[in-house]
Design a protein around this motif. Structure first.
Motif, PDB file in Angstrom:
ATOM      1  N   GLY A   1       0.867  -1.489   0.001  1.00  0.00           N
ATOM      2  CA  GLY A   1      -0.053   0.169  -0.001  1.00  0.00           C
ATOM      3  C   GLY A   1       0.845   1.267  -0.035  1.00  0.00           C
ATOM      4  N   ALA A   2       1.978   1.299   0.787  1.00  0.00           N
ATOM      5  CA  ALA A   2       2.873   2.389   0.797  1.00  0.00           C
ATOM      6  C   ALA A   2       3.456   2.524  -0.334  1.00  0.00           C
ATOM      7  CB  ALA A   2       3.851   2.276   2.078  1.00  0.00           C
ATOM      8  N   PHE A   3       3.808   1.674  -1.082  1.00  0.00           N
ATOM      9  CA  PHE A   3       4.650   1.641  -2.229  1.00  0.00           C
ATOM     10  C   PHE A   3       3.637   2.164  -3.468  1.00  0.00           C
ATOM     11  CE2 PHE A   3       6.305  -0.099  -6.302  1.00  0.00           C
ATOM     12  CZ  PHE A   3       7.784   0.272  -6.222  1.00  0.00           C
ATOM     13  N   GLU A   4       2.540   1.551  -3.256  1.00  0.00           N
ATOM     14  CA  GLU A   4       1.480   1.956  -4.496  1.00  0.00           C
ATOM     15  C   GLU A   4       1.388   3.530  -4.363  1.00  0.00           C
ATOM     16  OE1 GLU A   4      -2.001  -0.390  -4.110  1.00  0.00           O
ATOM     17  OE2 GLU A   4      -0.813  -2.169  -4.832  1.00  0.00           O
ATOM     18  N   GLU A   5       1.201   4.232  -2.883  1.00  0.00           N
ATOM     19  CA  GLU A   5       1.138   5.375  -2.932  1.00  0.00           C
ATOM     20  C   GLU A   5       1.961   6.084  -3.554  1.00  0.00           C
ATOM     21  OE1 GLU A   5      -1.575   7.399  -1.839  1.00  0.00           O
ATOM     22  OE2 GLU A   5      -2.572   5.512  -1.867  1.00  0.00           O
ATOM     23  N   ILE A   6       3.442   5.773  -3.283  1.00  0.00           N
ATOM     24  CA  ILE A   6       4.737   6.520  -3.732  1.00  0.00           C
ATOM     25  C   ILE A   6       4.585   6.671  -5.183  1.00  0.00           C
ATOM     26  CG2 ILE A   6       7.088   6.334  -3.975  1.00  0.00           C
ATOM     27  CD1 ILE A   6       7.063   5.016  -1.115  1.00  0.00           C
ATOM     28  N   GLU A   7       4.246   5.350  -5.805  1.00  0.00           N
ATOM     29  CA  GLU A   7       4.465   4.969  -7.211  1.00  0.00           C
ATOM     30  C   GLU A   7       3.305   5.905  -7.930  1.00  0.00           C
ATOM     31  OE1 GLU A   7       5.716   3.581 -11.000  1.00  0.00           O
ATOM     32  OE2 GLU A   7       6.616   3.759  -9.087  1.00  0.00           O
ATOM     33  N   ARG A   8       2.128   5.930  -7.353  1.00  0.00           N
ATOM     34  CA  ARG A   8       0.980   6.464  -8.193  1.00  0.00           C
ATOM     35  C   ARG A   8       0.932   8.130  -7.955  1.00  0.00           C
ATOM     36  NH1 ARG A   8      -3.183   4.365  -5.241  1.00  0.00           N
ATOM     37  NH2 ARG A   8      -2.965   2.487  -6.504  1.00  0.00           N
ATOM     38  N   SER A   9       1.366   8.527  -6.741  1.00  0.00           N
ATOM     39  CA  SER A   9       1.128   9.909  -6.453  1.00  0.00           C
ATOM     40  C   SER A   9       2.393  10.536  -7.015  1.00  0.00           C
ATOM     41  CB  SER A   9       1.314  10.180  -4.895  1.00  0.00           C
ATOM     42  OG  SER A   9       2.435   9.637  -4.463  1.00  0.00           O
ATOM     43  N   TYR A  10       3.567  10.109  -7.048  1.00  0.00           N
ATOM     44  CA  TYR A  10       4.606  10.794  -7.521  1.00  0.00           C
ATOM     45  C   TYR A  10       4.610  10.809  -9.248  1.00  0.00           C
ATOM     46  CZ  TYR A  10       8.090   8.001 -10.486  1.00  0.00           C
ATOM     47  OH  TYR A  10       8.998   7.462 -11.089  1.00  0.00           O
ATOM     48  N   THR A  11       4.251   9.985  -9.699  1.00  0.00           N
ATOM     49  CA  THR A  11       3.893   9.863 -11.197  1.00  0.00           C
ATOM     50  C   THR A  11       2.990  10.996 -11.876  1.00  0.00           C
ATOM     51  OG1 THR A  11       4.358   7.382 -11.332  1.00  0.00           O
ATOM     52  CG2 THR A  11       3.281   8.345 -12.974  1.00  0.00           C
ATOM     53  N   GLU A  12       1.901  10.894 -10.877  1.00  0.00           N
ATOM     54  CA  GLU A  12       0.893  11.828 -11.135  1.00  0.00           C
ATOM     55  C   GLU A  12       1.292  13.216 -11.125  1.00  0.00           C
ATOM     56  OE1 GLU A  12      -2.941  11.071  -9.843  1.00  0.00           O
ATOM     57  OE2 GLU A  12      -3.081   9.039 -10.952  1.00  0.00           O
ATOM     58  N   TYR A  13       2.084  13.498  -9.826  1.00  0.00           N
ATOM     59  CA  TYR A  13       2.551  14.826  -9.450  1.00  0.00           C
ATOM     60  C   TYR A  13       3.573  15.239 -10.587  1.00  0.00           C
ATOM     61  CZ  TYR A  13       3.803  18.685  -6.390  1.00  0.00           C
ATOM     62  OH  TYR A  13       3.986  20.072  -5.757  1.00  0.00           O
ATOM     63  N   ILE A  14       4.702  14.374 -10.761  1.00  0.00           N
ATOM     64  CA  ILE A  14       5.598  14.764 -11.833  1.00  0.00           C
ATOM     65  C   ILE A  14       5.142  15.171 -13.102  1.00  0.00           C
ATOM     66  CG2 ILE A  14       7.738  13.918 -13.148  1.00  0.00           C
ATOM     67  CD1 ILE A  14       8.163  14.673 -10.021  1.00  0.00           C
ATOM     68  N   SER A  15       4.037  14.180 -13.572  1.00  0.00           N
ATOM     69  CA  SER A  15       3.225  14.677 -14.864  1.00  0.00           C
ATOM     70  C   SER A  15       2.664  15.945 -14.889  1.00  0.00           C
ATOM     71  CB  SER A  15       2.560  13.390 -15.169  1.00  0.00           C
ATOM     72  OG  SER A  15       2.952  12.102 -15.179  1.00  0.00           O
ATOM     73  N   MET A  16       2.245  16.271 -13.753  1.00  0.00           N
ATOM     74  CA  MET A  16       1.501  17.485 -13.762  1.00  0.00           C
ATOM     75  C   MET A  16       2.423  18.897 -13.801  1.00  0.00           C
ATOM     76  SD  MET A  16      -0.585  19.160 -10.316  1.00  0.00           S
ATOM     77  CE  MET A  16       0.964  19.149  -9.276  1.00  0.00           C
ATOM     78  N   LEU A  17       3.626  18.573 -13.123  1.00  0.00           N
ATOM     79  CA  LEU A  17       4.604  19.663 -12.916  1.00  0.00           C
ATOM     80  C   LEU A  17       5.235  19.851 -14.400  1.00  0.00           C
ATOM     81  CD1 LEU A  17       6.370  19.087  -9.436  1.00  0.00           C
ATOM     82  CD2 LEU A  17       4.620  21.149 -10.292  1.00  0.00           C
ATOM     83  N   THR A  18       5.388  18.606 -15.110  1.00  0.00           N
ATOM     84  CA  THR A  18       5.939  18.781 -16.460  1.00  0.00           C
ATOM     85  C   THR A  18       5.217  18.906 -17.713  1.00  0.00           C
ATOM     86  OG1 THR A  18       5.743  16.156 -16.538  1.00  0.00           O
ATOM     87  CG2 THR A  18       8.158  17.512 -15.801  1.00  0.00           C
ATOM     88  N   SER A  19       3.718  18.983 -17.164  1.00  0.00           N
ATOM     89  CA  SER A  19       2.737  19.386 -18.481  1.00  0.00           C
ATOM     90  C   SER A  19       2.858  20.622 -18.902  1.00  0.00           C
ATOM     91  CB  SER A  19       1.348  18.911 -17.760  1.00  0.00           C
ATOM     92  OG  SER A  19       1.136  19.976 -16.881  1.00  0.00           O
ATOM     93  N   SER A  20       2.472  20.614 -20.328  1.00  0.00           N
ATOM     94  CA  SER A  20       2.589  22.014 -21.068  1.00  0.00           C
ATOM     95  C   SER A  20       1.742  23.081 -20.231  1.00  0.00           C
ATOM     96  CB  SER A  20       2.220  21.655 -22.305  1.00  0.00           C
ATOM     97  OG  SER A  20       0.791  21.328 -22.499  1.00  0.00           O
ATOM     98  N   GLU A  21       0.385  22.692 -19.715  1.00  0.00           N
ATOM     99  CA  GLU A  21      -0.166  23.663 -19.050  1.00  0.00           C
ATOM    100  C   GLU A  21       0.273  24.171 -17.938  1.00  0.00           C
ATOM    101  OE1 GLU A  21      -2.682  20.575 -21.239  1.00  0.00           O
ATOM    102  OE2 GLU A  21      -1.154  20.433 -19.754  1.00  0.00           O
TER     103      GLU A  21
END
Length: 487
Positions: free
Chosen positions: A163-183
């Motif tokens: 559960g802890a690992f899934e939270e790391i993997e899921r949240s960091y992937t989406e957060y990094i994608s958000m920060l690197t998005s063109s918007e």
């Protein structure tokens, strides 16, 4: 009744793989990538995807060319993203024939998760929360306690870890994608971003420092964990999963392979030299540099804009009240001479005062030397200097250095080897000398110390690592061995 305007809807290309004529092939690829993502294996090669599809009953006529074209379409639609794999490239030709690793994009992952768990879909909060890293570290420390009563604690321990690992993997992937998005990047170039910049950088720095502090410790726990303890722990978890009512109709071998794969992929995520953990740290550093760069440019441009505007207004008033001859003089003062010529040199100065004009200073002559190749200055013959004392001093320093090196070598040698994992606590000077030898040994098969002792470096098997204790701290490094050989 209030009226409303229906805007023209644009086609969402990420959903095209669900409705195209080859939807069966696209959905099979996406589902295979999603199932591997659930087992923490995010990146797949074309060969892995093609080999899996060939095992399906409806893909007997499927070819590698068709697979490559399908992957290209999914990348173009934004469901997958490809990264060139250069880890096993040995020749220039192999580099030109690009090999790619494929992984789900953020929106591709969301679509497949929505289709896979439609009734239980939950929105994920994108964030970088260091408490999950700390949680994994604490869970790894508790393995010995869990093994004392595995039937009562193993399953709960496993659920907390995954559960802890899934939270790391899921949240960091989406957060990094958000920060690197063109918007998001378009927001960074707006002046109001300056108010948010310091909070964002502080948030990223805190997570980066926390993660960087825990990563070596988590790696050490994974690498030093005996395999028999892992097997014993996973055995209880696998047995509990097999006996769970929800899995009574599932194949036991599939459950066992699934759990073992998840454990191995969690370990690889943290332990691999170029794995996802190091990639996350690198991405955060890049984002911090990008945010700081944007903020610096915004701050500079806004400051210059204000200052220059007032300056130009004042100059415009001055120019408007002068005739053309005076404007020429004012222009030379403000903007400088249009076509200046400079003469530079190491000239003697009669005064340091800036109020005196160059025309008020006395003149002087500067002899010019010829630049012709055939005309050269005469060289004065100077007798050779005597360096006997200096040579003697250097020789004594060299002898002292060799003696110190031999004493250090004798104090660290165990037999004919220096094993880094068995070294006592050492000083920074000793560590520096050892790393000089290690650098020489890694660059050649057999290397020499300054005193002429020959040695070679033995690389650790299975990427074994150790902790080198020094007076100024500890260092996590591969467990190299320096083996000295007879001349």
């Amino acid at each position: 009744m209030s009226q409303f305007l229906i805007l023209p809807l644009q086609q969402v290309k990420q959903f095209k793989y669900l409705t195209e004529s080859n939807a069966e092939r696209y959905r099979a690829i996406m589902r295979f990538c999603f199932l591997n993502h659930m087992q923490y294996k995010n990146r797949l090669t074309k060969d892995e995807i093609y080999s899996f599809l060939k095992t399906l009953p409806n893909f007997s006529d499927y070819t590698e060319e068709m697979c490559e074209q399908d992957l290209k379409s999914l990348v173009d639609w934004g469901n997958l993203k490809s990264t060139q794999d250069t880890s096993k490239t040995a020749t220039l030709q192999e580099f030109k024939n690009k090999r790619f690793l494929y992984e789900l994009t953020s929106i591709g992952l969301r679509i497949e998760r929505f289709l896979f768990e439609l009734e239980n879909s939950q929105e994920t909060k994108a964030e970088l929360n260091p408490k999950h890293i700390e949680k994994i570290y604490e869970l790894l420390l508790k393995i010995d306690i869990v093994l004392k009563a595995p039937q009562e604690q193993a399953v709960d321990w496993w659920d907390e870890l995954t559960g802890a690992f899934e939270e790391i993997e899921r949240s960091y992937t989406e957060y990094i994608s958000m920060l690197t998005s063109s918007e998001y990047e378009s927001l960074m170039i707006k002046e109001k971003f300056l108010e948010y910049k310091s909070k964002l950088v502080h948030y990223l720095y805190n997570f980066h420092d926390m993660f960087q502090g825990y990563l070596p410790r988590i790696r050490t726990l994974f690498l030093n964990l005996p395999q028999f303890k892992v097997d014993e722990l996973l055995m209880y978890i696998i047995q509990a999963e097999k006996e769970h009512p929800k899995n009574i109709f599932r194949d036991g071998g599939t459950i066992e392979g699934y759990i073992k794969s998840r454990w191995q992929n969690i370990k690889d995520w943290f332990v691999s030299p170029n794995g996802q953990a190091e990639r996350l740290l690198e991405q955060i550093q890049q984002i911090i540099r990008k945010v700081s760069s944007y903020a610096a440019r915004l701050s500079e441009s806004s400051t210059l804009k204000v200052n220059r505007t007032e300056e130009y207004k004042h100059l415009a008033k001055l120019f408007s009240n002068l005739d053309i001859s005076e404007c020429h003089k004012l222009s030379a003062v403000v903007f400088g001479v249009m076509c200046p010529k400079y003469i530079t040199g190491d000239f003697p100065r009669a005064t340091e005062s800036t109020a005196i004009s160059i025309l008020d200073l006395p003149s002087f002559k500067v002899p010019l030397k010829s630049r012709g190749r055939l005309i050269r200055e005469k060289i004065k013959v100077v007798p050779a200097s005597e360096f006997s004392e200096e040579k003697k001093k250097r020789f004594e320093e060299y002898k002292k250095k060799i003696e110190e090196e031999n004493e250090l070598l004798q104090s660290l040698l165990k037999g004919n080897k220096i094993e880094f994992e068995r070294l006592p606590r050492i000083t920074p000077e000793v560590r520096k000398r050892l790393f000089v030898w290690l650098s020489r040994g890694l660059s050649s098969k057999v290397a020499n110390t300054d005193s002429g002792k020959k040695f070679r470096v033995i690389r650790p098997q299975d990427d074994k690592r150790c902790i080198l204790e020094c007076t100024d701290g500890k260092m996590d490094m591969p467990a190299y061995v320096l083996e000295f050989v007879d001349e």
